[in-house]
Design a protein around this motif. Sequence first.
Motif, PDB file in Angstrom:
ATOM      1  N   HIS A   1      38.360  43.035  33.848  1.00 26.38           N
ATOM      2  CA  HIS A   1      37.189  42.951  32.960  1.00 26.38           C
ATOM      3  C   HIS A   1      37.292  41.770  32.000  1.00 26.38           C
ATOM      4  N   ARG A   2      38.529  41.288  31.784  1.00 25.91           N
ATOM      5  CA  ARG A   2      38.711  40.214  30.799  1.00 25.91           C
ATOM      6  C   ARG A   2      39.435  38.991  31.359  1.00 25.91           C
ATOM      7  N   TYR A   3      40.070  39.149  32.514  1.00 29.45           N
ATOM      8  CA  TYR A   3      40.890  38.050  33.033  1.00 29.45           C
ATOM      9  C   TYR A   3      40.513  37.689  34.465  1.00 29.45           C
ATOM     10  N   ASN A   4      40.605  36.411  34.774  1.00 27.31           N
ATOM     11  CA  ASN A   4      40.390  35.904  36.129  1.00 27.31           C
ATOM     12  C   ASN A   4      41.698  35.860  36.891  1.00 27.31           C
ATOM     13  N   LEU A   5      41.595  36.074  38.189  1.00 21.55           N
ATOM     14  CA  LEU A   5      42.707  35.704  39.059  1.00 21.55           C
ATOM     15  C   LEU A   5      42.692  34.180  39.184  1.00 21.55           C
ATOM     16  N   PRO A   6      43.823  33.555  39.494  1.00 18.92           N
ATOM     17  CA  PRO A   6      43.888  32.083  39.538  1.00 18.92           C
ATOM     18  C   PRO A   6      42.804  31.429  40.390  1.00 18.92           C
ATOM     19  N   LEU A   7      42.498  32.005  41.558  1.00 14.11           N
ATOM     20  CA  LEU A   7      41.499  31.400  42.447  1.00 14.11           C
ATOM     21  C   LEU A   7      40.121  31.387  41.787  1.00 14.11           C
ATOM     22  N   GLN A   8      39.744  32.507  41.133  1.00 11.68           N
ATOM     23  CA  GLN A   8      38.450  32.568  40.475  1.00 11.68           C
ATOM     24  C   GLN A   8      38.387  31.599  39.301  1.00 11.68           C
ATOM     25  N   ALA A   9      39.482  31.496  38.567  1.00 12.40           N
ATOM     26  CA  ALA A   9      39.540  30.558  37.436  1.00 12.40           C
ATOM     27  C   ALA A   9      39.333  29.123  37.922  1.00 12.40           C
ATOM     28  N   PHE A  10      39.937  28.807  39.065  1.00 13.98           N
ATOM     29  CA  PHE A  10      39.790  27.457  39.623  1.00 13.98           C
ATOM     30  C   PHE A  10      38.346  27.198  40.050  1.00 13.98           C
ATOM     31  N   LYS A  11      37.709  28.204  40.664  1.00 16.22           N
ATOM     32  CA  LYS A  11      36.302  28.060  41.084  1.00 16.22           C
ATOM     33  C   LYS A  11      35.409  27.803  39.868  1.00 16.22           C
ATOM     34  N   ASN A  12      35.664  28.547  38.792  1.00 19.38           N
ATOM     35  CA  ASN A  12      34.862  28.362  37.578  1.00 19.38           C
ATOM     36  C   ASN A  12      35.097  26.990  36.952  1.00 19.38           C
TER      37      ASN A  12
END
Length: 366
Positions: free
Chosen positions: A217-228
């Motif tokens: 709910h508050r944190y991205n997994l590394p792959l999602q963070a990279f996409k963003n």
Amino acid sequence: MNYISKSILSEFKKNGFIYLPNFLTDDEVDKINKYRENIIVNEARDLYTISNKKLLSSKLNKSIKKIIGQKINKTNIVNLKTYADLIFYFIDNKILDKEIIDNSKDLEFDLHVAFSNTKATNYSHQCDILLNDFISQIFLKDELLNIYKALLNNEELLYWGESGFTYNKPPIRGWHSDDPINTMFKTNANTFQIRVAIYPDSVENTSGGLKLLSCSHRYNLPLQAFKNFVKYYLFREKNYKDTFKSIKLFQTQKNIFPSSRDIIIWDKRLMHSPWANMLKYFKFLNLSPQIEDCLPKKLFVSPSFPRSILSFDLGKESKDLDNYLKKWINIREDYKDYWKSREAFKKQDYLNFLNKKNIKFFEIKT
């Protein structure tokens, strides 16, 4: 706000959910089941349809599918009201042998999934859990109300009428969030809305329940963070500014298989799957839906059936909740009729009851 222990509150802030076992009394569960049973009986919907089209698109065992295909009328469509009617139809018309059905819980469930009318299993238009003088007394008793306030860290709560229940809905697999717009543009914001859910038909040690991805709910997994990161810096999509900064390398999966007396509360941004399979052995293992789908059914405990889910949402006034209400739920075409159906429940005495509980009713415009 010392309504719940610091350790439970800390667990919720970290993981995004809490599990409250044996929180309801047997009498309360009985009242809840009578409430939803009355709606189901009064609606008298066709919950099942037997047709060649449904048979061909089903995931029934090939041999069972072949037997049924040889014995049903290819052009005839049969509508049935209940699961009992469905099973009786197969036995009475000598399509399947009673002994075969009785000796296989998996087959019983597979027939339910194959011929169920999914839309008919949703009764959310016919009820409003918190705008009902009978059921709201249970879910807004002081003990629970204080927990909601503690989780939202606010004395005044907001309710906009998002509640309802489903009955015997076929399993839905895969991860999703109940607040996709704030999940998409994820920030490290504290909880601003929660979903409260119970499973009044559930039996312990059966598949079903709920699968949760803690911290999502508050944190991205590394792959999602990279996409963003790419969306913001390369494609200049302003909504993704800073959404890639909250990263957690590992987000653990948690299966919860509740009893009928349990309550589960989660931050609506939390990624979850509405169906979890319990392994017959190594029950402590929590596998992703994608892996579970690839494994043979015989490795899992039989599903909880019948199965109903009652849920409702509460929040607190905030920019993020405003974002959800005005930029997501209010503009969804599939919700237009739903919001119109709320008019039948908005009686002044119910709204006054919410007021006394320090819950403000937010009007969704249609």
